[in-house]
Design a protein around this motif. Structure first.
Motif, PDB file in Angstrom:
ATOM      1  N   PHE A  35       7.701  -0.920   6.614  1.00 23.55           N
ATOM      2  CA  PHE A  35       7.481   0.354   6.387  1.00 23.55           C
ATOM      3  C   PHE A  35       6.523   0.515   5.026  1.00 23.55           C
ATOM      4  N   SER A  36       5.708   1.162   5.214  1.00 23.13           N
ATOM      5  CA  SER A  36       4.668   1.650   4.520  1.00 23.13           C
ATOM      6  C   SER A  36       5.195   1.990   3.028  1.00 23.13           C
ATOM      7  N   GLU A  37       6.181   2.781   2.898  1.00 24.43           N
ATOM      8  CA  GLU A  37       6.592   3.429   1.678  1.00 24.43           C
ATOM      9  C   GLU A  37       7.653   2.562   0.955  1.00 24.43           C
ATOM     10  N   GLU A  69      12.010  -4.409  -0.524  1.00 31.83           N
ATOM     11  CA  GLU A  69      12.898  -3.351   0.204  1.00 31.83           C
ATOM     12  C   GLU A  69      12.859  -3.627   1.655  1.00 31.83           C
ATOM     13  N   ASN A  70      11.663  -4.052   2.303  1.00 34.95           N
ATOM     14  CA  ASN A  70      11.483  -4.160   3.597  1.00 34.95           C
ATOM     15  C   ASN A  70      12.123  -5.262   4.110  1.00 34.95           C
ATOM     16  N   PRO A  89       3.004  -2.562   1.401  1.00 38.83           N
ATOM     17  CA  PRO A  89       2.390  -3.299   2.606  1.00 38.83           C
ATOM     18  C   PRO A  89       0.797  -3.024   2.070  1.00 38.83           C
ATOM     19  N   SER A  90       0.488  -1.867   1.690  1.00 40.62           N
ATOM     20  CA  SER A  90      -1.155  -1.505   1.668  1.00 40.62           C
ATOM     21  C   SER A  90      -1.691  -2.471   0.449  1.00 40.62           C
ATOM     22  N   GLU A  91      -0.733  -3.174  -0.310  1.00 44.17           N
ATOM     23  CA  GLU A  91      -1.332  -3.849  -1.351  1.00 44.17           C
ATOM     24  C   GLU A  91      -1.297  -5.267  -0.861  1.00 44.17           C
ATOM     25  N   VAL A 149       6.107 -11.366   4.903  1.00 40.08           N
ATOM     26  CA  VAL A 149       7.148 -10.416   4.702  1.00 40.08           C
ATOM     27  C   VAL A 149       7.853 -10.005   5.737  1.00 40.08           C
ATOM     28  N   ALA A 150       7.128 -10.049   7.089  1.00 40.80           N
ATOM     29  CA  ALA A 150       7.926  -9.653   8.322  1.00 40.80           C
ATOM     30  C   ALA A 150       8.827 -10.697   8.568  1.00 40.80           C
ATOM     31  N   ILE A 151       8.306 -12.118   8.706  1.00 36.85           N
ATOM     32  CA  ILE A 151       9.073 -13.294   8.670  1.00 36.85           C
ATOM     33  C   ILE A 151      10.451 -13.210   8.060  1.00 36.85           C
TER      34      ILE A 151
END
Length: 234
Positions: A107-109, A114-115, A151-153, A162-164
């Motif tokens: 989630f980009s925001e 938090e993700n 994520p953009s950073e 992070v997804a893992i």
């Protein structure tokens, strides 16, 4: 039933029997595959390989309950999975399974922390407990100092880590990954793959990946090939 067969059945995390998928559009029917049998045991590492367009991702999505089969059945930890409603499949997936996409789907925001917390928040775990566990997993994947970054950073490899971490936070019985290194440069891909293998060993979490990378697949416990609509056990 003998003790050996009983133990083998108990060790099965994911099982597909007679699995098939056909897409229909008006009068047109496109059969992807049929009568596929597959088993994934606790702690096992398995790769599904095959040519582009062979149906590898479709098979993985059926096993993950993200799509429903035209025929056959999928069991997750011995529980009926494929025949359940979307809501029930979602609950079972949150309880027993982690999923890693080729494109991280963060989630980009939200921050990295938090993700990673998200699956526990869906379970209504307290924020304090979810934060603590998310911090621990970000540390394991080498991103403790990036917890507050969005994520953009982050680099592509960092996003995938992070997804893992997010996939692992529920301590699932298995992780399914769809081309988890396919969008990364060689160094990042190698790092992400090694991380998956290390975590598979540490958590005894079964790992099933779809990949076109044969050198990566060769490092798994076993490989299966989707060829002409059939699963060939190598």
């Amino acid at each position: 039933m003998s003790n050996e067969k009983s133990n083998e059945k108990q060790n099965l995390v994911l099982q597909a029997t007679g699995l098939g998928k056909t897409y229909k559009e008006g009068e047109l029917e496109t059969k992807v595959f049929s009568d596929i049998d597959f088993q994934l045991k606790a702690g096992e590492k398995v790769a599904i390989v095959g040519a582009s367009g062979s149906g590898k991702s479709t098979l993985l999505h059926l096993l993950a309950g993200l799509d429903t089969p035209t025929q056959g059945e999928v069991l997750l930890n011995g529980l009926s999975f494929s025949s359940e409603s979307d809501v029930k499949r979602g609950k079972l997936r949150n309880q027993y399974m982690g999923f890693v996409y080729q494109f991280h789907h963060l989630f980009s925001e939200l921050t990295a922390l938090e993700n990673v917390m998200m699956p526990l928040q869906i379970r209504r775990v307290s924020i304090k407990e979810a934060q603590k566990k998310a911090h621990q997993l970000l540390e394991k994947v080498g991103l403790a100092n990036r917890a507050q970054h969005k994520p953009s950073e982050l680099s592509g490899g960092e996003r995938q880590r992070v997804a893992i971490a997010r996939a692992l936070i529920t301590e699932p019985a298995c992780i399914l990954a769809d081309e988890p290194t396919g969008n990364l440069d060689y160094a990042s891909a190698d790092q992400v793959f090694q991380l998956l293998v290390d975590l598979n060993t540490e958590f005894d979490t079964a790992l099933l990946i779809v990949t076109h990378d044969l050198s990566l697949a060769a490092k798994m416990d076993r490989q299966v090939t989707l060829l002409d609509g059939h699963l060939v056990h190598n």
